[in-house]
Each structure stands twice: as structure tokens, then as C-alpha cells.
Scaffold this motif. Structure first.
Motif, PDB file in Angstrom:
ATOM      1  N   ASP A  80       3.757  -2.484 -11.603  1.00  0.00           N
ATOM      2  CA  ASP A  80       4.092  -3.002 -10.285  1.00  0.00           C
ATOM      3  C   ASP A  80       5.513  -3.553 -10.334  1.00  0.00           C
ATOM      4  O   ASP A  80       5.887  -4.244 -11.282  1.00  0.00           O
ATOM      5  CB  ASP A  80       3.101  -4.109  -9.913  1.00  0.00           C
ATOM      6  N   ALA A  81       6.306  -3.254  -9.339  1.00  0.00           N
ATOM      7  CA  ALA A  81       7.696  -3.721  -9.303  1.00  0.00           C
ATOM      8  C   ALA A  81       7.781  -5.242  -9.341  1.00  0.00           C
ATOM      9  O   ALA A  81       8.797  -5.796  -9.771  1.00  0.00           O
ATOM     10  CB  ALA A  81       8.396  -3.186  -8.055  1.00  0.00           C
ATOM     11  N   LYS A  82       6.742  -5.928  -8.923  1.00  0.00           N
ATOM     12  CA  LYS A  82       6.733  -7.393  -8.913  1.00  0.00           C
ATOM     13  C   LYS A  82       6.325  -7.986 -10.260  1.00  0.00           C
ATOM     14  O   LYS A  82       6.414  -9.192 -10.451  1.00  0.00           O
ATOM     15  CB  LYS A  82       5.774  -7.903  -7.838  1.00  0.00           C
ATOM     16  N   ASP A  83       5.870  -7.153 -11.189  1.00  0.00           N
ATOM     17  CA  ASP A  83       5.419  -7.632 -12.492  1.00  0.00           C
ATOM     18  C   ASP A  83       6.645  -7.914 -13.364  1.00  0.00           C
ATOM     19  O   ASP A  83       7.259  -6.995 -13.913  1.00  0.00           O
ATOM     20  CB  ASP A  83       4.509  -6.598 -13.149  1.00  0.00           C
ATOM     21  N   ARG A  84       6.988  -9.185 -13.510  1.00  0.00           N
ATOM     22  CA  ARG A  84       8.201  -9.579 -14.232  1.00  0.00           C
ATOM     23  C   ARG A  84       8.147  -9.233 -15.716  1.00  0.00           C
ATOM     24  O   ARG A  84       9.186  -9.156 -16.362  1.00  0.00           O
ATOM     25  CB  ARG A  84       8.455 -11.075 -14.049  1.00  0.00           C
ATOM     26  N   ARG A  85       6.956  -9.024 -16.251  1.00  0.00           N
ATOM     27  CA  ARG A  85       6.859  -8.675 -17.670  1.00  0.00           C
ATOM     28  C   ARG A  85       7.581  -7.363 -17.965  1.00  0.00           C
ATOM     29  O   ARG A  85       8.086  -7.149 -19.063  1.00  0.00           O
ATOM     30  CB  ARG A  85       5.391  -8.548 -18.102  1.00  0.00           C
ATOM     31  N   PHE A  86       7.619  -6.491 -16.969  1.00  0.00           N
ATOM     32  CA  PHE A  86       8.205  -5.159 -17.157  1.00  0.00           C
ATOM     33  C   PHE A  86       9.514  -4.994 -16.383  1.00  0.00           C
ATOM     34  O   PHE A  86       9.870  -3.894 -15.989  1.00  0.00           O
ATOM     35  CB  PHE A  86       7.188  -4.090 -16.735  1.00  0.00           C
ATOM     36  N   ALA A  87      10.230  -6.088 -16.181  1.00  0.00           N
ATOM     37  CA  ALA A  87      11.470  -6.052 -15.403  1.00  0.00           C
ATOM     38  C   ALA A  87      12.642  -5.451 -16.176  1.00  0.00           C
ATOM     39  O   ALA A  87      13.560  -4.887 -15.572  1.00  0.00           O
ATOM     40  CB  ALA A  87      11.835  -7.460 -14.933  1.00  0.00           C
ATOM     41  N   ASP A  88      12.624  -5.537 -17.497  1.00  0.00           N
ATOM     42  CA  ASP A  88      13.729  -5.021 -18.292  1.00  0.00           C
ATOM     43  C   ASP A  88      13.879  -3.507 -18.037  1.00  0.00           C
ATOM     44  O   ASP A  88      12.889  -2.779 -18.002  1.00  0.00           O
ATOM     45  CB  ASP A  88      13.470  -5.279 -19.781  1.00  0.00           C
ATOM     46  N   PRO A  89      15.101  -3.025 -17.859  1.00  0.00           N
ATOM     47  CA  PRO A  89      15.321  -1.594 -17.605  1.00  0.00           C
ATOM     48  C   PRO A  89      14.773  -0.673 -18.693  1.00  0.00           C
ATOM     49  O   PRO A  89      14.494   0.501 -18.429  1.00  0.00           O
ATOM     50  CB  PRO A  89      16.845  -1.468 -17.520  1.00  0.00           C
ATOM     51  N   ALA A  90      14.607  -1.181 -19.896  1.00  0.00           N
ATOM     52  CA  ALA A  90      14.086  -0.344 -20.989  1.00  0.00           C
ATOM     53  C   ALA A  90      12.708   0.221 -20.651  1.00  0.00           C
ATOM     54  O   ALA A  90      12.362   1.314 -21.116  1.00  0.00           O
ATOM     55  CB  ALA A  90      14.017  -1.143 -22.283  1.00  0.00           C
ATOM     56  N   TRP A  91      11.933  -0.490 -19.843  1.00  0.00           N
ATOM     57  CA  TRP A  91      10.591  -0.006 -19.483  1.00  0.00           C
ATOM     58  C   TRP A  91      10.665   1.261 -18.637  1.00  0.00           C
ATOM     59  O   TRP A  91       9.720   2.038 -18.606  1.00  0.00           O
ATOM     60  CB  TRP A  91       9.798  -1.086 -18.753  1.00  0.00           C
ATOM     61  N   ARG A  92      11.767   1.494 -17.974  1.00  0.00           N
ATOM     62  CA  ARG A  92      11.937   2.701 -17.165  1.00  0.00           C
ATOM     63  C   ARG A  92      12.783   3.751 -17.884  1.00  0.00           C
ATOM     64  O   ARG A  92      12.553   4.941 -17.742  1.00  0.00           O
ATOM     65  CB  ARG A  92      12.598   2.343 -15.830  1.00  0.00           C
ATOM     66  N   GLU A  93      13.763   3.298 -18.662  1.00  0.00           N
ATOM     67  CA  GLU A  93      14.745   4.215 -19.244  1.00  0.00           C
ATOM     68  C   GLU A  93      14.336   4.784 -20.605  1.00  0.00           C
ATOM     69  O   GLU A  93      14.745   5.889 -20.951  1.00  0.00           O
ATOM     70  CB  GLU A  93      16.088   3.487 -19.370  1.00  0.00           C
ATOM     71  N   SER A  94      13.571   4.039 -21.373  1.00  0.00           N
ATOM     72  CA  SER A  94      13.170   4.480 -22.709  1.00  0.00           C
ATOM     73  C   SER A  94      11.822   5.194 -22.640  1.00  0.00           C
ATOM     74  O   SER A  94      10.854   4.654 -22.114  1.00  0.00           O
ATOM     75  CB  SER A  94      13.059   3.270 -23.642  1.00  0.00           C
TER      76      SER A  94
END
Length: 163
Positions: free
Chosen positions: A77-91
Motif C-alpha cells: 500500500d502506498a501509505k505503508d511507510r515501512r515500504f517507502a524506500d525506493p529500493a522496494w520498487r527499484e530493486s
């Protein structure tokens, strides 16, 4: 008079603590026995509904296959701050880790949705599952938290020493 000043100071400390607490503790007022009872209930449901458990397991395996081939659409979820780091999308590695975690959590919640539990037991079981799923988040470990790893490198290890 001294006792009035002491009471005022204690109230001030309590007020400051309440104002500066980052989040409410979800376990306040929850007895350990309630958590154990709910966990036992959930395990009983899994054992008494092996077909439903197997269906969710097969669904999880199918999603893990999609994750492995890069075809999964799961995303935090975009609101989930745990996964806010760009690495979660880019890696690819971190994206796959997040997707696997989400797939596993979704399978457990779907099983709960299908279980024949009365409302009170379903709510209790859902609470226990939420504790377990949140505790297993990859962001709770150093290796599974790209922001913490970056801070470790940026501080030359000092962030690890200081917690």
C-alpha cells in the motif's frame, strides 16, 4: 503542598509521554492468555479445515511462481511507510521480498475469511494474525530494511551500535 507539586509533576510527565508517543500500543489491555487462546483457535481451524488450508497454500505457491517470474502485480500500500524506500520498487530483490511477504499475509487473511468462526472469535483470530504478519515484516530485520542498511553505511556502522 509538596504532594500537590509531586502530583502535578507526575501528571505533566504522563501528558508529555502521551503527546510524544509515536503510536498506541496495540497490546494495551490484551491479556497474554487471550492471544494464546486465539492462536490455539486459529491452529484448530487450520487442522479442522485442511482443504481450505491447502487451497490457500496452493494459491500462495502460484503467487510465489508469479513473483519469481516477475509477473506478480502485488505491491505494498502506498501509505505503508515501512515500504517507502525506493529500493522496494527499484530493486528486483527487495520487490520480490515485499511481494512474497504480502502474498503470505494475504493467504493467511484469506484463510481466516473462509473459516467458519463466530464474529468474536474471527476478530480475535484476525488480531493475532495481524500481530504475526506485522512481526514477520521484512522491514523488521537489518537485511530486509534498505533504509536501515543505507543508514548503516552512511554512519560507518554507528547506527547499528546506537540502535
Amino acid at each position: 503542598m509538596a504532594s500537590e507539586a509531586s502530583v502535578a509533576a507526575n501528571n505533566d510527565i504522563r501528558e508529555q509521554a502521551a503527546q510524544h508517543t509515536l503510536a498506541a500500543n496495540p497490546l494495551v489491555g490484551v491479556r497474554g492468555q487471550d492471544i494464546l487462546d486465539s492462536a490455539r483457535l486459529l491452529l484448530g481451524q487450520i487442522l479442522s479445515n485442511p482443504v481450505a488450508a491447502a487451497q490457500q497454500y496452493l494459491t500462495l505457491l502460484a503467487e510465489l511462481g508469479r513473483i519469481a517470474t516477475g509477473a506478480s502485480e502485488l505491491a505494498p500500500d502506498a501509505k505503508d511507510r515501512r515500504f517507502a524506500d525506493p529500493a522496494w520498487r527499484e530493486s528486483v530483490t527487495y520487490r520480490s521480498l515485499a511481494q512474497s511477504y504480502l502474498a503470505w499475509g494475504n493467504a493467511i487473511y484469506r484463510f481466516l475469511d473462509e473459516a467458519k468462526l463466530d464474529k468474536r472469535d474471527a476478530e480475535r483470530a484476525r488480531f493475532v494474525v495481524s500481530l504475526i504478519v506485522d512481526a514477520m515484516s521484512p522491514t523488521n530485520s537489518l537485511a530486509g530494511n534498505p533504509a536501515a542498511l543505507k543508514k548503516l553505511v552512511d554512519t560507518g556502522g554507528a547506527s547499528l551500535v546506537h540502535g
